[in-house]
Design a protein around this motif. Structure first.
Motif, PDB file in Angstrom:
ATOM      1  N   GLU A 134      45.753  24.436  16.215  1.00  0.00           N
ATOM      2  CA  GLU A 134      47.001  25.135  16.523  1.00  0.00           C
ATOM      3  C   GLU A 134      46.805  26.650  16.503  1.00  0.00           C
ATOM      4  O   GLU A 134      47.383  27.365  17.330  1.00  0.00           O
ATOM      5  CB  GLU A 134      48.096  24.713  15.558  1.00  0.00           C
ATOM      6  CG  GLU A 134      48.571  23.289  15.813  1.00  0.00           C
ATOM      7  CD  GLU A 134      49.470  22.727  14.724  1.00  0.00           C
ATOM      8  OE1 GLU A 134      49.811  23.472  13.773  1.00  0.00           O
ATOM      9  OE2 GLU A 134      49.816  21.543  14.822  1.00  0.00           O
ATOM     10  N   ALA A 135      45.987  27.154  15.578  1.00  0.00           N
ATOM     11  CA  ALA A 135      45.707  28.595  15.527  1.00  0.00           C
ATOM     12  C   ALA A 135      44.987  29.047  16.798  1.00  0.00           C
ATOM     13  O   ALA A 135      45.254  30.129  17.324  1.00  0.00           O
ATOM     14  CB  ALA A 135      44.870  28.932  14.294  1.00  0.00           C
ATOM     15  N   LEU A 136      44.100  28.211  17.309  1.00  0.00           N
ATOM     16  CA  LEU A 136      43.367  28.543  18.526  1.00  0.00           C
ATOM     17  C   LEU A 136      44.243  28.455  19.767  1.00  0.00           C
ATOM     18  O   LEU A 136      44.118  29.261  20.682  1.00  0.00           O
ATOM     19  CB  LEU A 136      42.166  27.602  18.693  1.00  0.00           C
ATOM     20  CG  LEU A 136      41.059  27.745  17.663  1.00  0.00           C
ATOM     21  CD1 LEU A 136      40.119  26.550  17.741  1.00  0.00           C
ATOM     22  CD2 LEU A 136      40.307  29.042  17.863  1.00  0.00           C
ATOM     23  N   GLN A 137      45.133  27.481  19.807  1.00  0.00           N
ATOM     24  CA  GLN A 137      45.939  27.238  20.993  1.00  0.00           C
ATOM     25  C   GLN A 137      47.235  28.036  21.029  1.00  0.00           C
ATOM     26  O   GLN A 137      47.916  28.037  22.052  1.00  0.00           O
ATOM     27  CB  GLN A 137      46.281  25.750  21.106  1.00  0.00           C
ATOM     28  CG  GLN A 137      45.083  24.896  21.413  1.00  0.00           C
ATOM     29  CD  GLN A 137      45.445  23.423  21.518  1.00  0.00           C
ATOM     30  OE1 GLN A 137      46.395  22.957  20.895  1.00  0.00           O
ATOM     31  NE2 GLN A 137      44.671  22.697  22.297  1.00  0.00           N
ATOM     32  N   ASP A 138      47.580  28.720  19.950  1.00  0.00           N
ATOM     33  CA  ASP A 138      48.847  29.451  19.875  1.00  0.00           C
ATOM     34  C   ASP A 138      48.915  30.524  20.958  1.00  0.00           C
ATOM     35  O   ASP A 138      48.153  31.490  20.929  1.00  0.00           O
ATOM     36  CB  ASP A 138      48.989  30.094  18.502  1.00  0.00           C
ATOM     37  CG  ASP A 138      50.291  30.853  18.332  1.00  0.00           C
ATOM     38  OD1 ASP A 138      51.165  30.771  19.213  1.00  0.00           O
ATOM     39  OD2 ASP A 138      50.429  31.546  17.302  1.00  0.00           O
ATOM     40  N   PRO A 139      49.820  30.376  21.929  1.00  0.00           N
ATOM     41  CA  PRO A 139      49.893  31.366  23.015  1.00  0.00           C
ATOM     42  C   PRO A 139      50.341  32.744  22.535  1.00  0.00           C
ATOM     43  O   PRO A 139      50.066  33.744  23.179  1.00  0.00           O
ATOM     44  CB  PRO A 139      50.898  30.767  24.003  1.00  0.00           C
ATOM     45  CG  PRO A 139      51.613  29.703  23.261  1.00  0.00           C
ATOM     46  CD  PRO A 139      50.760  29.294  22.102  1.00  0.00           C
ATOM     47  N   GLN A 140      51.014  32.806  21.397  1.00  0.00           N
ATOM     48  CA  GLN A 140      51.462  34.087  20.844  1.00  0.00           C
ATOM     49  C   GLN A 140      50.413  34.706  19.904  1.00  0.00           C
ATOM     50  O   GLN A 140      50.554  35.845  19.496  1.00  0.00           O
ATOM     51  CB  GLN A 140      52.770  33.901  20.064  1.00  0.00           C
ATOM     52  CG  GLN A 140      53.878  33.226  20.852  1.00  0.00           C
ATOM     53  CD  GLN A 140      54.203  33.938  22.160  1.00  0.00           C
ATOM     54  OE1 GLN A 140      54.209  35.157  22.211  1.00  0.00           O
ATOM     55  NE2 GLN A 140      54.429  33.177  23.211  1.00  0.00           N
ATOM     56  N   GLY A 196      45.506  33.930  22.317  1.00  0.00           N
ATOM     57  CA  GLY A 196      46.275  33.782  23.544  1.00  0.00           C
ATOM     58  C   GLY A 196      46.220  32.407  24.165  1.00  0.00           C
ATOM     59  O   GLY A 196      46.334  32.252  25.371  1.00  0.00           O
ATOM     60  N   GLY A 197      46.051  31.377  23.364  1.00  0.00           N
ATOM     61  CA  GLY A 197      46.041  30.015  23.887  1.00  0.00           C
ATOM     62  C   GLY A 197      44.687  29.591  24.423  1.00  0.00           C
ATOM     63  O   GLY A 197      44.528  29.359  25.615  1.00  0.00           O
ATOM     64  N   MET A 198      43.705  29.487  23.550  1.00  0.00           N
ATOM     65  CA  MET A 198      42.371  29.061  23.976  1.00  0.00           C
ATOM     66  C   MET A 198      42.385  27.589  24.359  1.00  0.00           C
ATOM     67  O   MET A 198      43.201  26.814  23.887  1.00  0.00           O
ATOM     68  CB  MET A 198      41.365  29.285  22.843  1.00  0.00           C
ATOM     69  CG  MET A 198      41.216  30.740  22.483  1.00  0.00           C
ATOM     70  SD  MET A 198      39.908  30.972  21.288  1.00  0.00           S
ATOM     71  CE  MET A 198      38.532  30.869  22.390  1.00  0.00           C
ATOM     72  N   ARG A 199      41.447  27.210  25.199  1.00  0.00           N
ATOM     73  CA  ARG A 199      41.281  25.813  25.584  1.00  0.00           C
ATOM     74  C   ARG A 199      40.432  25.149  24.503  1.00  0.00           C
ATOM     75  O   ARG A 199      39.212  25.307  24.462  1.00  0.00           O
ATOM     76  CB  ARG A 199      40.626  25.721  26.955  1.00  0.00           C
ATOM     77  CG  ARG A 199      41.506  26.303  28.060  1.00  0.00           C
ATOM     78  CD  ARG A 199      40.875  26.180  29.433  1.00  0.00           C
ATOM     79  NE  ARG A 199      39.548  26.773  29.542  1.00  0.00           N
ATOM     80  CZ  ARG A 199      39.317  28.066  29.789  1.00  0.00           C
ATOM     81  NH1 ARG A 199      40.310  28.908  29.937  1.00  0.00           N
ATOM     82  NH2 ARG A 199      38.075  28.511  29.900  1.00  0.00           N
ATOM     83  N   ALA A 200      41.113  24.444  23.606  1.00  0.00           N
ATOM     84  CA  ALA A 200      40.441  23.838  22.457  1.00  0.00           C
ATOM     85  C   ALA A 200      40.926  22.408  22.281  1.00  0.00           C
ATOM     86  O   ALA A 200      42.036  22.069  22.689  1.00  0.00           O
ATOM     87  CB  ALA A 200      40.721  24.650  21.201  1.00  0.00           C
ATOM     88  N   THR A 201      40.072  21.576  21.673  1.00  0.00           N
ATOM     89  CA  THR A 201      40.434  20.196  21.374  1.00  0.00           C
ATOM     90  C   THR A 201      40.009  19.860  19.957  1.00  0.00           C
ATOM     91  O   THR A 201      39.181  20.556  19.358  1.00  0.00           O
ATOM     92  CB  THR A 201      39.769  19.198  22.346  1.00  0.00           C
ATOM     93  OG1 THR A 201      38.352  19.319  22.225  1.00  0.00           O
ATOM     94  CG2 THR A 201      40.202  19.425  23.780  1.00  0.00           C
ATOM     95  N   LEU A 202      40.568  18.775  19.445  1.00  0.00           N
ATOM     96  CA  LEU A 202      40.226  18.268  18.116  1.00  0.00           C
ATOM     97  C   LEU A 202      39.598  16.896  18.298  1.00  0.00           C
ATOM     98  O   LEU A 202      40.192  16.016  18.931  1.00  0.00           O
ATOM     99  CB  LEU A 202      41.494  18.180  17.257  1.00  0.00           C
ATOM    100  CG  LEU A 202      41.371  17.530  15.890  1.00  0.00           C
ATOM    101  CD1 LEU A 202      40.444  18.336  14.991  1.00  0.00           C
ATOM    102  CD2 LEU A 202      42.747  17.404  15.249  1.00  0.00           C
ATOM    103  N   ASP A 203      38.395  16.710  17.784  1.00  0.00           N
ATOM    104  CA  ASP A 203      37.709  15.422  17.874  1.00  0.00           C
ATOM    105  C   ASP A 203      38.171  14.553  16.707  1.00  0.00           C
ATOM    106  O   ASP A 203      37.753  14.752  15.578  1.00  0.00           O
ATOM    107  CB  ASP A 203      36.190  15.620  17.832  1.00  0.00           C
ATOM    108  CG  ASP A 203      35.431  14.338  18.086  1.00  0.00           C
ATOM    109  OD1 ASP A 203      36.008  13.231  17.906  1.00  0.00           O
ATOM    110  OD2 ASP A 203      34.250  14.420  18.460  1.00  0.00           O
TER     111      ASP A 203
END
Length: 112
Positions: free
Chosen positions: A25-31, A35-42
């Motif tokens: 969520e910290a990586l994907q947070d657009p604010q 700025g909203g990185m393209r990340a996934t959780l395995d």
């Protein structure tokens, strides 16, 4: 840095999936700074080495391994696809550096 998936979060076991979700969520947070990185959780039940191998094969630039010590200290253990294990760093520091790298299109690299 134009990879479809920039960061993959790899919890060492199911017990740390909740912290992995916080990292995601910290990586994907657009604010946030990233700025909203393209990340996934395995979330797979595979061993960490198998998760790393899959991410390497998919050429994911950064893998963030998270476990108990990381959760307590609010850090992430950073693995770079090309340079290997970079060690632990505070989550907010990684997010800031990864955001800077994304803005400069990979001309700057994350350093530990």
């Amino acid at each position: 840095w134009l990879a479809p998936e920039q960061v993959r979060v790899l919890p060492i076991s199911d017990k740390f999936a909740a912290y992995g979700q916080q990292v995601l969520e910290a990586l994907q947070d657009p604010q946030g700074p990233a700025g909203g990185m393209r990340a996934t959780l395995d979330r797979s039940s595979e061993r960490v080495q198998a998760k790393i191998k899959v991410a390497q094969e998919l050429k994911v630039p950064y893998m963030l391994v998270v476990g108990g010590r990381d959760e307590q200290a609010k850090t992430v253990s950073v693995r770079d696809r090309a340079r290997g294990d970079l060690g632990a760093m505070p989550l907010n520091e990684f997010v800031d550096q990864a955001a800077r790298e994304a803005r400069t299109r990979g001309q700057e690299v994350v350093s530990v």
